[in-house]
Design an enzyme around this catalytic site. Structure first.
Site, mmCIF file in Angstrom:
data_model
loop_
_atom_site.group_PDB
_atom_site.id
_atom_site.type_symbol
_atom_site.label_atom_id
_atom_site.label_comp_id
_atom_site.label_asym_id
_atom_site.label_seq_id
_atom_site.Cartn_x
_atom_site.Cartn_y
_atom_site.Cartn_z
ATOM 1 N N CYS A 188 -16.985 8.433 -7.949
ATOM 2 C CA CYS A 188 -16.226 9.047 -6.928
ATOM 3 C C CYS A 188 -16.712 9.459 -5.627
ATOM 4 O O CYS A 188 -16.121 9.911 -4.791
ATOM 5 C CB CYS A 188 -15.527 10.005 -7.851
ATOM 6 S SG CYS A 188 -14.543 9.541 -9.067
ATOM 7 N N HIS B 107 -12.176 5.861 -2.105
ATOM 8 C CA HIS B 107 -10.999 5.104 -3.086
ATOM 9 C C HIS B 107 -9.695 5.591 -3.063
ATOM 10 O O HIS B 107 -9.400 6.589 -2.692
ATOM 11 C CB HIS B 107 -11.687 4.756 -4.568
ATOM 12 C CG HIS B 107 -11.853 6.357 -5.005
ATOM 13 N ND1 HIS B 107 -12.940 6.955 -4.979
ATOM 14 C CD2 HIS B 107 -11.025 6.634 -5.953
ATOM 15 C CE1 HIS B 107 -12.878 8.322 -5.663
ATOM 16 N NE2 HIS B 107 -11.620 7.949 -6.200
ATOM 17 N N GLU C 150 -3.792 11.730 -11.930
ATOM 18 C CA GLU C 150 -4.668 11.244 -10.894
ATOM 19 C C GLU C 150 -5.042 9.700 -11.433
ATOM 20 O O GLU C 150 -5.054 8.703 -10.582
ATOM 21 C CB GLU C 150 -6.017 11.913 -10.879
ATOM 22 C CG GLU C 150 -7.004 11.452 -9.995
ATOM 23 C CD GLU C 150 -8.210 12.144 -9.846
ATOM 24 O OE1 GLU C 150 -8.533 12.707 -8.365
ATOM 25 O OE2 GLU C 150 -8.814 12.194 -10.565
ATOM 26 N N HIS D 288 -9.385 9.198 -1.194
ATOM 27 C CA HIS D 288 -10.329 10.412 -1.244
ATOM 28 C C HIS D 288 -11.758 9.905 -1.725
ATOM 29 O O HIS D 288 -11.877 8.882 -2.149
ATOM 30 C CB HIS D 288 -9.872 11.492 -2.304
ATOM 31 C CG HIS D 288 -9.961 11.413 -3.645
ATOM 32 N ND1 HIS D 288 -10.274 12.502 -4.463
ATOM 33 C CD2 HIS D 288 -10.269 10.213 -4.408
ATOM 34 C CE1 HIS D 288 -10.520 12.008 -5.477
ATOM 35 N NE2 HIS D 288 -10.347 10.661 -5.723
ATOM 36 N N ASP E 16 1.002 11.221 1.546
ATOM 37 C CA ASP E 16 1.421 9.664 1.130
ATOM 38 C C ASP E 16 0.544 8.907 2.320
ATOM 39 O O ASP E 16 0.895 9.160 3.448
ATOM 40 C CB ASP E 16 2.811 9.354 0.855
ATOM 41 C CG ASP E 16 3.098 7.968 0.549
ATOM 42 O OD1 ASP E 16 2.131 7.418 -0.295
ATOM 43 O OD2 ASP E 16 3.964 7.387 0.795
ATOM 44 N N HIS E 17 -0.345 8.021 1.916
ATOM 45 C CA HIS E 17 -1.088 6.950 2.697
ATOM 46 C C HIS E 17 -1.999 7.699 3.532
ATOM 47 O O HIS E 17 -2.046 7.264 4.692
ATOM 48 C CB HIS E 17 -0.007 6.153 3.444
ATOM 49 C CG HIS E 17 0.563 5.125 2.415
ATOM 50 N ND1 HIS E 17 1.543 5.345 1.592
ATOM 51 C CD2 HIS E 17 0.373 3.447 2.501
ATOM 52 C CE1 HIS E 17 1.712 4.316 0.876
ATOM 53 N NE2 HIS E 17 1.023 3.184 1.248
ATOM 54 N N HIS F 239 -5.724 6.709 -5.200
ATOM 55 C CA HIS F 239 -5.164 6.683 -6.261
ATOM 56 C C HIS F 239 -3.525 6.727 -6.142
ATOM 57 O O HIS F 239 -2.898 7.150 -5.058
ATOM 58 C CB HIS F 239 -5.285 8.116 -6.969
ATOM 59 C CG HIS F 239 -6.958 8.180 -7.451
ATOM 60 N ND1 HIS F 239 -7.340 7.809 -8.519
ATOM 61 C CD2 HIS F 239 -7.916 8.892 -6.901
ATOM 62 C CE1 HIS F 239 -8.479 7.928 -8.757
ATOM 63 N NE2 HIS F 239 -8.785 8.970 -7.741
HETATM 64 NI NI NI Z 1 -10.856 9.439 -7.440
#
Ligand code: NI
Length: 137
Positions: free
Chosen positions: A35, A41, A122, A16, A78-79, A43
């Site tokens: 961010c 990036h 997160e 995200h 996911d992914h 998580h």
């Molecule tokens: Ni983040």
């Protein structure tokens, strides 16, 4: 009144970037810091889903819950890049918005009144939690 709940843990990995088109690049950076990095990036999100104990057997409920969360949440995110998800077309992919979205996606798929709360871890130090107020009858 005492109440027993069950919490199950699920995981998904997603990318995200915290950014909103409603702010200038400078304002985005001020609001979101690193961010807001253009490249995004990722998580390893942990989702904690808590359901109320009910009359159905625990084993069945756990299996049912796992199936619903897999279908509605894990397979969706996911992914994936959260910023590309239609649900985030007009909101930023903050942990606050994500935990609320996960609640909204799950609440109608589970037996009425059974969802107690949803948590999202997160990062090591960031945890978000959401529980909607009980419906008024
Ligand atoms: Ni983040």
């Amino acid at each position: 009144m005492a109440q027993i709940t069950m919490t199950r843990r699920y995981r998904f990995c997603a990318a995200h970037r915290l950014h909103t088109d409603f702010l200038t690049p400078q304002q985005n950076w001020a609001a979101f810091g690193k961010c807001n990095n253009l490249n995004g990036h990722g998580h390893n999100y942990v989702v904690l889903v808590t359901v109320k104990s009910a009359t159905a057997g625990a084993a069945y409920r756990q299996e049912q819950l796992d199936q619903v969360v897999e279908e509605v949440i894990v397979s969706r995110f996911d992914h994936h890049d959260l910023n590309e998800d239609p649900a985030f077309a007009e909101t930023t992919t903050t942990g606050e918005n994500l935990v609320k979205l996960i609640w909204d996606l799950l609440v109608d798929k589970l037996p009425a009144g059974s969802l107690e709360k949803v948590g999202v871890i997160e990062t090591r130090d960031n945890y978000f939690e959401y529980a909607a107020p009980a419906a008024v009858h």
